[in-house]
Each structure stands twice: as C-alpha cells, then as structure tokens.
Enzyme design. Structure first.
Site, short mmCIF file in Angstrom:
data_model
loop_
_atom_site.label_atom_id
_atom_site.label_comp_id
_atom_site.label_asym_id
_atom_site.label_seq_id
_atom_site.Cartn_x
_atom_site.Cartn_y
_atom_site.Cartn_z
N HIS A 141 33.22 -50.96 30.82
CA HIS A 141 33.04 -52.44 30.64
C HIS A 141 32.79 -52.88 29.21
O HIS A 141 32.13 -54.03 28.99
CB HIS A 141 31.86 -53.08 31.56
CG HIS A 141 32.20 -52.83 33.10
ND1 HIS A 141 33.00 -53.38 34.07
CD2 HIS A 141 31.73 -51.67 33.99
CE1 HIS A 141 33.14 -52.92 35.18
NE2 HIS A 141 32.02 -51.79 35.05
N SER A 263 46.20 -60.08 2.51
CA SER A 263 46.51 -60.67 1.28
C SER A 263 45.19 -61.76 0.72
O SER A 263 45.47 -61.99 -0.48
CB SER A 263 47.57 -61.92 1.57
OG SER A 263 47.10 -62.83 2.51
N LYS A 268 39.70 -55.03 3.37
CA LYS A 268 40.31 -55.13 4.90
C LYS A 268 41.11 -53.83 4.81
O LYS A 268 41.79 -53.51 4.11
CB LYS A 268 41.15 -56.38 5.35
CG LYS A 268 40.26 -57.33 5.50
CD LYS A 268 39.21 -57.42 6.37
CE LYS A 268 39.77 -57.23 7.75
NZ LYS A 268 40.55 -58.47 8.18
#
Length: 431
Positions: A141, A263, A268
């Site tokens: 879960h 961008s 990231k």
C-alpha cells in the site's frame, strides 16, 4: 510507427518492400505447387521465377486507379514477367496472400521480441544475483511493511519476464498459420495440397479450416500477449519511478554526462525512460482491444479488420521491441544505493519487525489478538511520538513477563528474517 520508437531490424519486417517480397514468394510457391500437379506448365513457372519482380512506386500508382492493393501488386509483377503471369494467383483470393504474409511478418516480429525477452531475463538474473543479499524495505500500500532483498525484487521480475517469453512463444505458434483456400475458404478453385506446399515453404502451418480469412482469435491472442508483456515492462518501470523519488532514492536510472533533466531546473534527474515505457504500454494495451474487436466479422469475412491490422501489426511489435531494448539498457545501467536502502529500512525505528515480536508472543501461549494489542500499542507510540521500538518493547511490563531481552533482540535479526532468500533463488534460477 514514428521513427523515434523504431529499431532497424523490426522496421525491416514492416517495410512495403518486405511485404511485397513475401507476397511474391507466396505467389511463386503456389505456382510451383500447381506445376507439380501438372495444372500449369513448368516452363511458365521457370519464366515467372526468372523475371518476377515489382516496383513499389508503380504498385502505388496502380492502386490509386484500381483501389485494390493485391491487384495493383499482381499488375506490377505481370509487367515484369509477361504473358506467363496469367498463371499466377490461380484459384486464389486476396486474403490468401494478405493473411499468409501477415502471419510471416508476425512470426518474424515474434522472433525478434523473444530474442529481446531472453536478453532482458539474463540482465535481470545477473542484477538479481548481484543484489541477492542487499536488504531493502518491502512496501505494501506504499507503506513500509517488512524487509526483503533488492535481489528478490529483481528475481520476481525475472520470473515474470520468463512467463512473458512462454506466452510469446505460444502466441507465435498460434499466429504462424497460413491459408491458400480461395473464396470463402472452400478450395473451389485450388487444391488443399497447394496450401500445404506454400505454408511448408514459408515455415507456417496450414489452417485446418478458414473462411477466406484466418480466424482473428489467433491475432487477438497475439496482441493480448504483447499487451501483457508491455504491462510487465510498465510494472517494472513504475517501481523504478517510485524508487527514484527524491525522498526514497534507492535506485535510479543512469544519468549520463551532458544529460539534462529539465529545461528550467538544472538540478533535475528524472526517470524519463521509465515514464516513456509507462506511456507506450498504454498504446499497446489499446491495440490489444482493437485486435479483439476484429474477431466478430460479418459472415465468412469482411475487411473491417484490415485497416486496423495495418496499424496495430507494425505499431505493437515495433513498440514492444523498442520498449524491451530500452529496458535492457536501463536495467544494465540501473544505479542502486544500498546505503539509502538501509537508511529507509531503519526509518521507522524498528517497526518493520513487529510481526516477529507478535509471533514470539504467540509462541509463549498468548492469544494472537492479545499479542497484537500488546505490540500495536508500542508501535503506535513510535508512530505518534517517536522513540525506539525495541526499547519500548523491552520496557513494556506485559511483554517483559513473556519475552527476555535476548528473545526480543532475536525478533529484530535481519539475517534471520531473510534466511530463506537462498532457497527462493534456488527455486527461481536453478530449475
């Protein structure tokens, strides 16, 4: 399928030149069989084989006028052969060519996909063995459950990939069927022996019965098998996406030098391949539904399935082949963080061993419900107020009367918890 998702060896199977090459082989093999039966002159067959050819551009030009692809093809071939071309397509109908060639293409596509499945299974096996004893928290879960090993997670995927290989082998067997049975499948203008000869030459089985077309339950099984395979890849990709989340970071896709994740945000590192796999799986599943809707045709046949298969045949096989290729590389380069796995495993301060304490209490004669309440009240205190689970258990007066400190420590023994990993690996990898 767009070039972005198309690899060369699979692309070749679906090129018009290859499709027409198969059509021509079917027609020539049928002429060979007819000559053996003395139904057409052997000299004509020799001429056909010597001069037979086609021009894709010319076929397209003719089809614009006649509005029929097989007639356009036969007309182009006749332009290369001459008068003896009249012996081609005797007693045959378009579906004999179309369905039989489609079977050859799907069989060839299956071979490529099965080869990639074997490669993927081998990569998963090697990574599973590498991380057989790498502990990681198991989640149910989405919540921390009990410890497992990262190798077991990989071994589970390995086993599922092998089941997909078996399904694809079965689907390849079902789809490798041809027909040369003529209009409505009754062999009114051609003999059964011709069908058997042509299919043998192409590595296919002759359909036991057809109605001018091969029955589409075979194709539905094939495309459903592709959809299940694509969904297995999505399942694996979804897990990698979860493991790569910043707050988890137990594994992540390899981030190459010069790669950029956003961008706008230079920091990231996104699971882009896994997300791509999840998206493409949706297309393959949708195509499986279209294949099932192709089954109920009118009477002996119509061509409502034909336009669908011109799309889903190449698209599904090309996509699954591409997805497997991407997943193989992803798994080969998957970056694994055992230290982060250990950190996350310890995040709940021992709560993940609660079952073993419960079992230890029940073995002392306590009812399961009572043992559950004794363990849970300490676990909830850790959830709500913090603290160390094992320390609270050792201070609990009811538990202290039943379990010694050493017995409680044994319930938190990770090695004991994972003691059967070797047995599971033997069952999976040493069959």
């Amino acid at each position: 399928m767009i070039e972005r998702y198309t690899l060369p060896d699979m692309a070749f199977i679906w090129k018009p030149e290859n499709r027409f090459r198969i059509w021509l082989a079917i027609e020539i093999h049928a002429c060979e069989a007819l000559a053996q039966r003395n139904e057409i002159p052997q000299e004509a067959v020799d001429t056909i084989k010597k001069h037979a050819g086609f021009d894709v551009q010319r076929i397209d030009e003719i089809e614009k006028e006649v509005k029929h692809d097989v007639i356009a093809f036969l007309t182009s071939v006749a332009e290369h052969i001459g008068p003896e071309a009249r012996y081609m397509h005797l007693g045959m109908t378009s579906s004999d060519v179309l369905d039989t060639s489609f079977a050859v293409q799907l069989k060839d596509a299956s071979n490529l996909i099965i080869r990639e499945l074997e490669r993927f299974a081998e990569v998963l096996k090697q990574r599973a063995l590498e991380h057989k004893n790498t502990p990681v928290i198991g989640r149910t879960h989405g919540i921390h459950a009990e410890p497992t090993s990262f190798g077991l997670k990989l071994a589970n995927w390995y086993e599922e990939v092998n089941r997909n290989r078996v399904r694809m082998e079965q689907a390849r067997e079902q789809i490798s069927v041809g027909q040369i049975s003529g209009a409505v499948g009754v062999f009114a203008g051609i003999d059964v022996d011709v069908e058997e000869y042509v299919c043998d030459k192409l590595g296919l089985k002759p359909a036991r019965i057809s109605s001018q077309i091969i029955q589409r339950d075979r194709h539905a099984e094939f495309f459903t098998s592709l959809a299940i395979l694509a969904t297995t890849l999505e399942k694996i990709a979804t897990e990698i996406r979860h493991l790569q989340k910043t707050e988890t970071l137990e594994a992540e896709e390899y981030f190459s030098k010069g790669q950029k994740g956003s961008s706008a945000m230079p920091h990231k590192r996104n699971p882009v391949v896994s997300e791509q796999i999840c998206g493409l799986a949706r297309v393959v599943r949708a195509n499986a539904l279209a294949a099932m809707e192709n089954m109920p045709l009118w009477h002996e046949r119509d061509i409502s399935h034909s336009s669908v298969e011109r799309i889903i045949g190449p698209d599904s096989t090309i996509l699954v082949h591409y997805m497997l290729n991407k997943m193989i590389r992803l798994m080969e380069q998957l970056v694994v963080y055992p230290d982060n796995m250990k950190r996350n495993l310890e995040l709940t301060r021992g709560l993940v061993f609660s079952e073993h304490v419960l079992l230890a209490l029940t073995r002392k004669g306590v009812t399961r419900d009572e043992a559950y309440r004794m363990v849970q009240r300490n676990a909830m205190q850790v959830w709500e107020q913090g603290g160390d689970f094992i320390a609270l258990l050792k201070q609990d007066k009811d538990i202290k009367e039943l379990l010694s400190a050493q017995e409680i420590d044994q319930a938190f023994d990770l090695k004991k918890h994972l003691r059967n990993v070797d047995r599971i690996f033997e069952r999976v990898f040493e069959q």
